[in-house]
Design an enzyme around this catalytic site. Sequence first.
Site, PDB file in Angstrom:
ATOM      1  N   ASN B 127       0.841  -1.185   0.000  1.00 17.42           N
ATOM      2  CA  ASN B 127       0.000   0.000   0.000  1.00 17.42           C
ATOM      3  C   ASN B 127       0.883   1.244   0.000  1.00 17.42           C
ATOM      4  OD1 ASN B 127      -1.776   2.050   0.439  1.00 17.42           O
ATOM      5  ND2 ASN B 127      -2.526   1.301   2.399  1.00 17.42           N
ATOM      6  N   CYS B 130      -1.812   5.213   0.241  1.00 10.46           N
ATOM      7  CA  CYS B 130      -2.871   5.649   1.141  1.00 10.46           C
ATOM      8  C   CYS B 130      -2.789   7.149   1.347  1.00 10.46           C
ATOM      9  CB  CYS B 130      -2.777   4.945   2.477  1.00 10.46           C
ATOM     10  SG  CYS B 130      -4.082   5.481   3.572  1.00 10.46           S
TER      11      CYS B 130
END
Lengths: 303, 303, 288, 288
Positions: B127, B130
């Site tokens: 990720n 974000c």
Amino acid sequence: MTDLSVDLGFLRLKNPVLTASGTFGYGVEFTPFVDLNELGGFVVKGLYFHPRPGNPPPRLVETASGLINAIGLQGIGVKRFSEEILPRLKDYDTALIVNVCGDEDEEYAAVTEYLDKQDGIAAYELNISCPNTKRDGRCPALSPDTTHAVVSLVKKTSKRPVITKLSPNVTDITEIALAAQEGGSDGLALANTFLAMAIDVETRTPKLANVFGGLSGPAIKPLTLRMVYQVAQSVQIPIVGIGGIVSGNDALEYMIAGASAIEVGTANFVDPESTKNIIRDLEAYCRKNGIQRIEQIIGTLKV
Amino acid sequence: MTDLSVDLGFLRLKNPVLTASGTFGYGVEFTPFVDLNELGGFVVKGLYFHPRPGNPPPRLVETASGLINAIGLQGIGVKRFSEEILPRLKDYDTALIVNVCGDEDEEYAAVTEYLDKQDGIAAYELNISCPNTKRDGRCPALSPDTTHAVVSLVKKTSKRPVITKLSPNVTDITEIALAAQEGGSDGLALANTFLAMAIDVETRTPKLANVFGGLSGPAIKPLTLRMVYQVAQSVQIPIVGIGGIVSGNDALEYMIAGASAIEVGTANFVDPESTKNIIRDLEAYCRKNGIQRIEQIIGTLKV
Amino acid sequence: MLTPLLKLLRYSDIFVVAKIAIRMHKEPKALIILKRTWGDYCLLGFRAERIATEAQPGQFIMVRSGDNLHPLLRRPISIHSVQDDTVEIFFQQAGIGTRLLGQKEKDDTLDIIGPLGKGFHLENSLQEKSVALIGGGRGIAPLYFLAHKLRNLGALPRIYYGGRTINDIPLRKKFEEEDFEILLTTDDGSFGSKGQVTDLLHVSLQDFSPIRIFACGPEAMMQKVSRIAREKNIAAEFSLEAIMGCGFGACWGCVRKLKNDTQEEWSKICEEGPVFPGEKIIWQEEEQ
Amino acid sequence: MLTPLLKLLRYSDIFVVAKIAIRMHKEPKALIILKRTWGDYCLLGFRAERIATEAQPGQFIMVRSGDNLHPLLRRPISIHSVQDDTVEIFFQQAGIGTRLLGQKEKDDTLDIIGPLGKGFHLENSLQEKSVALIGGGRGIAPLYFLAHKLRNLGALPRIYYGGRTINDIPLRKKFEEEDFEILLTTDDGSFGSKGQVTDLLHVSLQDFSPIRIFACGPEAMMQKVSRIAREKNIAAEFSLEAIMGCGFGACWGCVRKLKNDTQEEWSKICEEGPVFPGEKIIWQEEEQ
Ligand SMILES: Cc1cc2nc3c(=O)[nH]c(=O)nc-3n(C[C@H](O)[C@H](O)[C@H](O)COP(=O)(O)OP(=O)(O)OC[C@H]3O[C@@H](n4cnc5c(N)ncnc54)[C@H](O)[C@@H]3O)c2cc1C
Ligand SMILES: Cc1cc2nc3c(=O)[nH]c(=O)nc-3n(C[C@H](O)[C@H](O)[C@H](O)COP(=O)(O)OP(=O)(O)OC[C@H]3O[C@@H](n4cnc5c(N)ncnc54)[C@H](O)[C@@H]3O)c2cc1C
Ligand SMILES: Cc1cc2nc3c(=O)[nH]c(=O)nc-3n(C[C@H](O)[C@H](O)[C@H](O)COP(=O)(O)O)c2cc1C
Ligand SMILES: Cc1cc2nc3c(=O)[nH]c(=O)nc-3n(C[C@H](O)[C@H](O)[C@H](O)COP(=O)(O)O)c2cc1C
Ligand code: FES
Ligand code: FES
């Protein structure tokens, strides 16, 4: 009475409600619904130097709370616009803003030079951000350099104030906004549509003949609102907020975030009286909250 | 019977339906609604090395066909995850993918190194996108260089395949996708949420305590779908499509555009049985259209 | 406020829209006083005096299907019938918008704009002449209003009404009860002649000679009607569909390539149509 | 499929959710059999057997207000009453979602998930003891179910019910008809005592000594109740509100800072609550 007028520096508007280019025709289409004189102003359909046929259909597809369009700037060119449209619009007592397009930088300048000779135009909105053109989704507003180049070229000759309309399809909108400001732009319009697509799963073809189009409508409001807020923190020139505005509340969000005026787009199709209702709701909000001049709320977000 | 399985190269899924990180808890919350074993797999909540408190509330605001969240990756860290969660998830016969987060590049590597020693994980989803973290909306996925840096650092040590989850908040998604591919990423997940905001006009404060949040849900589908299509034209590694999927049709649009699998996010809140229904609808579509293996439709858009 | 607008009306080409505009009305709360359903098909009657007074057969309204932001746009629906202050629409529940519309009940209200577009051409020369109306599926909607107008004009309308099955020709009784001459077909033969409405038209034109054909229905059906009309040298008019953003000429979303004079141009269906004479229309297979 | 889940249940801390999860049901088509409205307020009764059987006072449901993608999320609404296979909800039309919900009619269906969360603590020690229930505006919703449960348990509930005007206390008759002891207040004095429900509570605690207070209403009201309860040393429980994404512990959207043991932590209202003992709650003005 509340004073709804706002001052863009280069232009005073009787209220902050404008209409977004391409969604309000040449204004006259809406006279059965709205008295044009009650608007802060209106921005007419995008204008290239020469007439253009636009894209083949289908040109529209509806998505969740949004609309993708790939009109492709079908239009009549500066000559017919000046000869046939302008004479009939100049009797309206409201700001007429012309949305200026170009395939090359020089075309933008050619359009404004041609229009400079015409009466009845309050300002130009430089559309450097349309995703539906020859450049295949690429447009000057995607980089600070190309933005600066077009804006400064146009500003070199333009006799009228220039509002540069930016693209939301960028990593850092403040960077582009600053480039436009440095190029001499008098104001900024944020933003044009988001590059988008939709697919028909039965035929496995794009739902738009042009494959890509621009997403507008309430779906995008949280995104362009964020950009207006970010840009308001970084530039000195006034901002016109655009994107998904359907109500007075939406307009107020943009103004509190830092927009001096707003444009209503897709909402004109949903309810052709939207602009009228938004002006009424702005007035009611000010009255209820004891705000004498609506300008007092611009950029007042408490964080 | 239709074969719904898809091959990511590094991982074979029994069907293309995964769940999106942060919207499916640790999976177990959904067992009253969905048999986890029927899913292609599920991606658990974003994991930093250490536990994190997350952002203050309000953390959510609903918008037109969308949801803005600023959870801020509240989480339990790798240690508790490995000790308390993993042992209980490994009995499920479905692909468990861990969403890996980091404040610095090294933290990503530290998380995967720690998890490399644990059993029962099929792949990592990096990720790097974000919008709700310390970096103030900025994250590695906003530039090709920082993307390349994190991905190649993690790939140096990781024993498991790495899917890099990109941000949609960029000018040119293909550029970032190529950087991730060059960094050694085994797959791409497109995309995370769009940086967004909303304002309470009565209090003139942001509706999220964090001011900014990430927009998800049906509103964004036309945008991420477009990105999946663009990226599918430029990379060789498999793509997982994410963004606004609520129905079998939505999933099919992504697959036809070029996604090998898809993740269901916000729809899990609207209808916790969404994943189940989407799998059923994919099967029905294949049956109706005489498609033996769903893999046959991947990237088959006719333009 | 009207002065500058009236000035415009002298300039016909690009300001065709203004001419129409002046006659359109928004009725945000048209009261529904009648509802009938047949499976997927639904008929709603509602009070909308100004629209009822001015509507012509072939014109349409733009209607909101709900109050929320999804679905967003209005949907175009033909004017099916007009009586005093009441307008009726007849539609098939095809997708999200028309499905919501079908959930409206008596005493609910509709938010509509109309009448929009240009309808069928009705001249006095049609008096005492036979004319053929061809409706396929939901395409029957505008033909009911048209049939009435034609009859009032003294013309002799014969209606060809076709559908897939008996369930797709629910309006047959309505026409019969009002003594219209009506021929029915179903693809599966579950009612009327078996086959397509165009087959029946083709056969019946051997001993029936209308001086005008009016058609509305699926594109493929209208294309066949067009071919038949051309063969027989009968002037024909068609009501076309397009995805519409606004319905009144402002968005340029609804265009289709049409033969205007010698040129082919993208023309707005909502404003120049939706009804066009066959000569103007470029059918899909001819396009390449 | 249950085996791995059951294993989880031994681990209490982060898997509290799993324990709740196992008892929740989705009823996509709960049939509405009862509707009453009072201005903005609305009561709906619907068939949902499994939820009715398992619900406890203070628990809630998540309900979809429409079928389309706007509004998108479900809305949390307390369980107002339960009888046999029927559940009732009572709500105020506050915004787009609850307004749509208020447009539902008898014979429509509701798409719901429940029962969710943890309700009020009801122990046998409450038997024959006085307890006070304080409801402000729509906050009365869960207290009706609670009052019944308390009475069945042998406790002696007294209800304090306040609203801005007479129009905001529509459930007063319902309580009275069932012989509950109920005290009414309105801010403007249009019915019952004039003033806030907390004023009345404060005064009446001079000669009334409940051993437990249960409150639901606006944050400011509950905060005052909390202060009064602390002063009088009465244990109190509060039903808190939060904007919810899922309602069952999966999104971490509904958190609020709560005192857990010695620490302050972001806790999920939907899962650990919505009902909390006063000791755990950090009221807004204390927060800085
Ligand atoms: C001038 C005009 C008059 C019409 N009159 C009638 C009528 O009297 N009765 C009737 O049943 N239908 C009529 N239609 C068709 C009707 O507008 C569509 O069925 C409707 O818009 C579909 O909307 P939806 O939300 O139900 O479907 P969606 O979910 O939006 O789409 C379902 C299907 O309908 C197609 N569609 C979407 N919008 C349109 C559109 N504007 N026109 C045609 N197809 C569309 C889509 O491509 C898709 O295949 C008319 C259309 C036009 C242009
Ligand atoms: C556990 C719980 C139980 C509830 N029980 C009831 C009940 O029995 N009866 C009743 O009338 N109401 C109840 N509520 C409040 C109800 O959920 C909100 O009024 C509703 O969600 C507002 O949605 P809307 O779409 O109508 O308003 P919106 O248009 O979404 O918003 C209107 C206003 O409501 C606020 N709001 C939005 N979502 C929530 C939410 N989840 N909780 C609280 N406020 C919110 C918004 O911030 C805004 O100020 C409960 C809330 C919770 C958390
Ligand atoms: C049908 C349509 C046509 C448009 N044409 C133009 C145009 O010619 N020039 C331009 O700068 N923007 C054009 N736009 C973009 C709008 O002016 C506006 O920036 C965008 O729609 C976002 O606002 P909205 O969400 O309120 O619609 C068009 C938008 C639509 C929907
Ligand atoms: C409440 C919430 C929490 C999320 N948490 C994470 C996360 O921890 N890690 C991550 O990579 N994405 C996270 N996301 C993004 C989703 O995984 C997904 O990319 C996004 O929601 C778009 O998909 P959707 O439109 O289907 O929801 C979160 C999204 C939501 C709504
Ligand atoms: S529908 Fe907008 S121009 Fe025709
Ligand atoms: S509402 Fe989703 S965790 Fe509480």
